[in-house]
Design an enzyme around this catalytic site. Structure first.
Site, PDB file in Angstrom:
ATOM      1  CB  SER A 265      -0.888  -0.009   1.250  1.00 47.32           C
ATOM      2  OG  SER A 265      -1.496   1.242   1.458  1.00 47.32           O
TER       3      SER A 265
ATOM      4  CE1 TYR B 158      -3.714  -2.092   5.216  1.00 45.63           C
ATOM      5  CE2 TYR B 158      -3.205   0.157   4.556  1.00 45.63           C
ATOM      6  CZ  TYR B 158      -3.516  -1.139   4.222  1.00 45.63           C
ATOM      7  OH  TYR B 158      -3.605  -1.516   2.904  1.00 45.63           O
TER       8      TYR B 158
ATOM      9  CE  LYS C  33      -1.545  -4.447   3.305  1.00 45.14           C
ATOM     10  NZ  LYS C  33      -1.746  -5.774   2.660  1.00 45.14           N
TER      11      LYS C  33
END
Length: 335
Positions: free
Chosen positions: A117, A141, A145
């Site tokens: 991402s 988050y 990643k």
């Protein structure tokens, strides 16, 4: 050569499944259905319901289906939720990936694609983000990643399979109405929901250092995301074991939030030209995040096909399919 697509019943996953199948690549799906939809997986595609934390089931699946390539899309992806539940996100996204990589290392897998991402960049202070832009994620988050990229690269080198990490920017649109995004955490469906309920869409901050004061983002059609995975999957099979690619997946063009809201209003016929409600800035929102798409073009010969209007039109067709009452108002001007 079977490609196992984890998270293949989700929004992006079903598009990747379709793109690979239409290109003649054998595929199978592994999904826990926590957010995915089993009905979106074609009946003739092998399907295994399971968690990426289940190493025994993963090993059995890789062996039984003769998997030689993995596209790993399964993950939790809500930024706000990751802040509230960081340990849950590390368990699902990092430990789940670790368990999958352990199973892959013991199998005959030759290629591994990882769904990453643009969140790995955090708040980049550059007009165009290249793959060399320093990574400084600002939420759990994004941290999971970036950690995932490191794990995939290291495992590929140690165990002899080619790898790629695909850094998505802002995904929108649908390849067909039945595969549309029904969630409301992304901007486009979020605006659909508010407009069709008769309330103004929300802009979080209108005082950024951009042309209209709202954040600028690089929106990419989900069908382009899927075609990028097809190109990467085929490229990895021709690469030496242990080699790695890190690729932005974007259009290289910025669109402001206000511009996107205006376009959605025009396409749908709801609230065209109406001023959005302005809320305070969200912590950590960068003013501008736009991808450089040069490396993926050079490495894979890939570039995005769809423009922003096509994204909105296709997403709206899917929204109307799922919400039959949300049709274009009779008084709306043609888009």
């Amino acid at each position: 050569m079977t490609w196992l697509i984890t998270g293949g019943a989700g929004f992006i996953g079903t598009h990747v499944v379709r793109a690979l199948r239409e290109a003649g690549e054998p595929v199978a799906v592994y999904d826990d259905l926590s957010t995915g939809d089993r009905s979106r997986v074609p009946a003739d595609v092998p399907f295994v319901r399971g968690s990426t934390l289940d190493g025994e089931l993963l090993r059995r699946t890789l062996a039984d289906l003769s998997v030689r390539g993995v596209v790993h899309l399964a993950a939790k992806k809500q930024v706000a939720e990751s802040v509230e539940r960081p340990l849950f996100y590390y368990r699902e996204n990092v430990r789940g990936l670790e368990t999958l990589l352990e199973a892959v290392a013991d199998s005959g897998v030759r290629a591994f694609l990882f769904s990453s991402s643009a969140a790995v960049y955090g708040v980049p202070d550059v007009p165009i983000v290249t793959e060399a832009t320093p990574c400084a994620p600002i939420n759990p988050y994004g941290e999971t990643k970036l950690t995932g990229e490191w794990m995939v690269r290291a495992a590929g080198r140690a165990h002899g399979f080619a790898t790629a990490s695909m850094r998505y920017f802002n995904v929108a649109g649908a390849a067909s109405p039945d595969l549309a995004d029904h969630g409301v955490s992304n901007l486009v469906p979020m605006v659909f929901e508010r407009l069709t309920q008769g309330v103004a869409p929300v802009v979080f901050g209108d005082d950024y250092d951009t042309e209209d004061g709202t954040c600028v983002r690089d929106f990419i059609h989900v069908a382009d995301i899927a075609s990028a995975h097809l190109a990467a999957a085929r490229a990895l099979l021709d690469r030496e074991p242990g080699t790695d690619l890190t690729l932005n997946v974007g259009r290289g063009e910025g669109v402001s939030v206000r511009e996107m809201i205006d376009l959605i209003g025009a396409v749908t016929g709801y609230g065209a030209g109406a001023a959005p409600a302005v809320a305070p800035r969200r912590a950590g929102d960068p003013a501008r995040v736009v991808a450089s798409a040069e490396r993926i073009r050079a490495e894979l010969g890939w570039s995005a096909r769809y423009d922003v209007r096509e994204m909105v039109v296709s997403a709206w067709e899917g929204w109307c399919l799922a919400h039959p009452g949300a049709r274009r108002p009779a008084t709306a001007a043609p888009a």
